[in-house]
Design a protein around this motif. Structure first.
Motif, short mmCIF file in Angstrom:
data_model
loop_
_atom_site.label_atom_id
_atom_site.label_comp_id
_atom_site.label_asym_id
_atom_site.label_seq_id
_atom_site.Cartn_x
_atom_site.Cartn_y
_atom_site.Cartn_z
N CYS A 63 -11.40 -0.94 79.57
CA CYS A 63 -11.74 -0.99 81.00
C CYS A 63 -13.26 -0.88 81.14
O CYS A 63 -13.88 0.01 80.56
N CYS A 74 -5.60 3.64 82.25
CA CYS A 74 -6.92 4.20 81.99
C CYS A 74 -7.25 5.28 83.02
O CYS A 74 -6.52 5.48 84.00
N HIS A 75 -8.38 5.96 82.82
CA HIS A 75 -8.78 7.08 83.68
C HIS A 75 -8.87 6.70 85.16
O HIS A 75 -8.58 7.51 86.03
N CYS A 76 -9.27 5.47 85.42
CA CYS A 76 -9.45 5.04 86.81
C CYS A 76 -8.14 5.13 87.61
O CYS A 76 -8.16 5.19 88.83
N THR A 126 -14.96 0.06 83.58
CA THR A 126 -15.40 1.20 84.38
C THR A 126 -15.40 2.50 83.57
O THR A 126 -16.38 3.24 83.57
N CYS A 127 -14.28 2.77 82.89
CA CYS A 127 -14.18 4.08 82.22
C CYS A 127 -14.21 3.98 80.69
O CYS A 127 -14.28 5.00 80.01
ZN LIG Z 1 -10.75 2.50 83.70
#
Ligand SMILES: [Zn+2]
Length: 481
Positions: A461, A477-479, A463-464
């Motif tokens: 990902c 994922c973390h998002c 973003t994370c």
């Molecule tokens: Zn993410």
């Protein structure tokens, strides 16, 4: 000794003797040999410098594997040990002591010290000390009659205080002692600084070399003769080796090629190389044939990661005899997109009966390329670890891949990319699609055989930095948490 076990009487007695500094040189000369290791360990732990020195002088055995007990940066302890060695050599023969033939400063032989200090049976331990295979002094070294001092060296951009001190000590005794370095790691040290080190340590004895340098091609060429002398290398790790921006005076392609050839040609001099790791080694692009083709012994491990590989390199895979006994092949981060994978298939066919690890993560392969490799995968009967993350396979082709794995009875960890069907037109992963198609694939796999650790994962990902991984369930994922 387990931390919960109460200390033995012997250990308590040794601790008291060390703490009260109650031992003189004459006591040590008379002391039972079996007590020396426990006493030595206690002296090192408490940094009793005088006692360490005295124990080295009186050490009653052929071998002193002291490296397992020492912190590498502790100059004072190192000095005490080496002072003891010096004094011992000036004293000469003593009827109760064996000649010290082997001083091992490497961080190895932990089990030896544990056996000694945990065992109540000193006679049994005494036998272990001189007969333990790993500590045996080889006849040819004994013949030389010189004390052999063995080290592992990890050299960063500059030498630390202990290394400077040790090298000075070693240089002054080079003619009378026998120095040996078995593992060498070099981090961004100028080549010219290495000359002093190789003056003490013959490159011939190095068995494992790790180069994490940022040398120019010219520096690499200066290093090449030392590299070629390392005939007994078993394992080499090369990363990244040189700066992307070369600083060759009057740089020309001809000069570059000469430099590369000089370095690559050294690989023909290794007598027993088994494991070759190359990370970000871009300058060998289209030169792999030269490196792999000239090896004198078959490799067990070939790891080329995050490097540029050309079709010419790949072509050489299928015809390099040195690769035909590979157990571990890693091409992680090597972009194979647009390359013809028939030569890779040829290699996989040759090693199918012995290959245990195959890492093709991040090769950005397409369906058509996967199809080329399938007949080879089918025959990989010994494979136990496989990684296909970050490749671009569609659902039908992934299913086809799984159908070819019925023979993988030894499989332990298998990692597949989530199929293209999980992504929308903006390359975003759909939660529903991801869970659905991965469950479908997992069911397909379970219908073929019983997987142990299998997973399907998306690209990382942006973003994370995490992947979505489907193993038993979908892990986002973390998002999304
Ligand atoms: Zn993410």
């Amino acid at each position: 000794m387990n931390v919960h076990t109460p200390p033995t009487l012997q250990k308590l007695a040794i601790q008291t003797l060390v703490r009260e500094e109650a031992l003189g040189m004459s006591d040590l000369e008379e002391m039972a040999h079996g007590l020396f290791p426990a006493l030595f360990k206690e002296a090192i732990d408490g940094r009793h410098i005088k006692l360490i020195k005295a124990l080295v002088i009186a050490w009653p055995f052929h071998c002193l594997p002291v490296g397992a007990l020492m912190r590498t940066t502790d100059v004072e302890t190192l000095q005490a040990v080496l002072d003891g060695v010096d004094i011992r050599r000036t004293i000469g023969f003593h009827p109760r002591r064996k000649k010290l033939q082997f001083l091992d400063l490497r961080n190895v032989h932990h089990s030896f010290w544990n056996i000694w200090t945990d065992s109540e049976d000193s006679d049994y331990s005494a036998e272990i000390l001189d007969e333990k295979k790993a500590l045996q002094v080889r006849p040819r070294y004994a013949l030389r009659q010189r004390l052999k001092v063995t080290v592992d060296l990890c050299i960063r951009s500059c030498l630390d205080e202990a290394q400077i001190w040790f090298l000075k000590w070693a240089q002054e005794r080079k003619g009378s002692l026998y120095f040996c370095c078995t593992k060498m790691k070099i981090w961004t040290l100028p080549v010219k600084a290495l000359r002093h080190i190789f003056h003490v340590f013959d490159p011939e004895h190095i068995m494992e070399l790790e180069l994490n340098t940022e040398w120019t091609l010219l520096e690499l060429t200066r290093f090449a003769p030392y590299f070629g002398q390392m005939r007994n290398l078993r394992k080499v790790f090369l990363a990244p080796l040189h700066k992307i921006d070369f600083h060759l005076p009057n740089r020309t392609r001809v000069t570059e090629v000469k430099c590369i050839n000089k370095f690559a040609s050294q690989f023909s001099k290794f007598n027993c190389l088994q494991h070759l790791f190359m990370f970000c080694v871009h300058f060998l692009r289209s030169q792999m044939n030269q490196v792999l083709g000239c090896l004198m012994t078959p490799l067990k491990t070939l790891s080329i990661t995050y490097s540029l590989v050309s079709q010419r390199d790949l072509d050489s895979f299928a015809c390099c005899q040195s690769l035909f006994q590979l157990k571990h092949l890693e091409l992680r981060g090597v972009v194979l997109l647009d390359l013809d994978l028939m030569p890779l298939r040829g290699l996989l066919m040759k090693v199918a009966g012995i290959l245990e690890t195959l890492d093709l993560q991040g090769c950005r392969m397409k369906d058509s390329q996967l199809s080329v490799l399938l007949p080879a995968f089918k025959q990989c009967s010994q494979i136990s670890n496989i990684n296909f993350y970050n490749n671009e396979f569609s659902m039908p082709f992934l299913k086809d891949l799984l159908q070819h794995t019925a023979n993988w009875s030894k499989m332990n960890v298998e990692q597949y990319p989530a199929p293209l069907e999980c992504y929308d037109e903006f390359a975003q992963v759909s939660v529903e699609r991801f869970a659905q198609v991965c469950q479908d694939l997992m069911d397909t796999l379970r219908a073929i055989r019983q997987p142990k650790n299998s997973s399907f994962a998306t690209d990382i990902c942006h973003t994370c930095g995490e992947r979505w991984v489907f193993d038993q369930v979908a892990n986002l994922c973390h998002c999304w948490q």
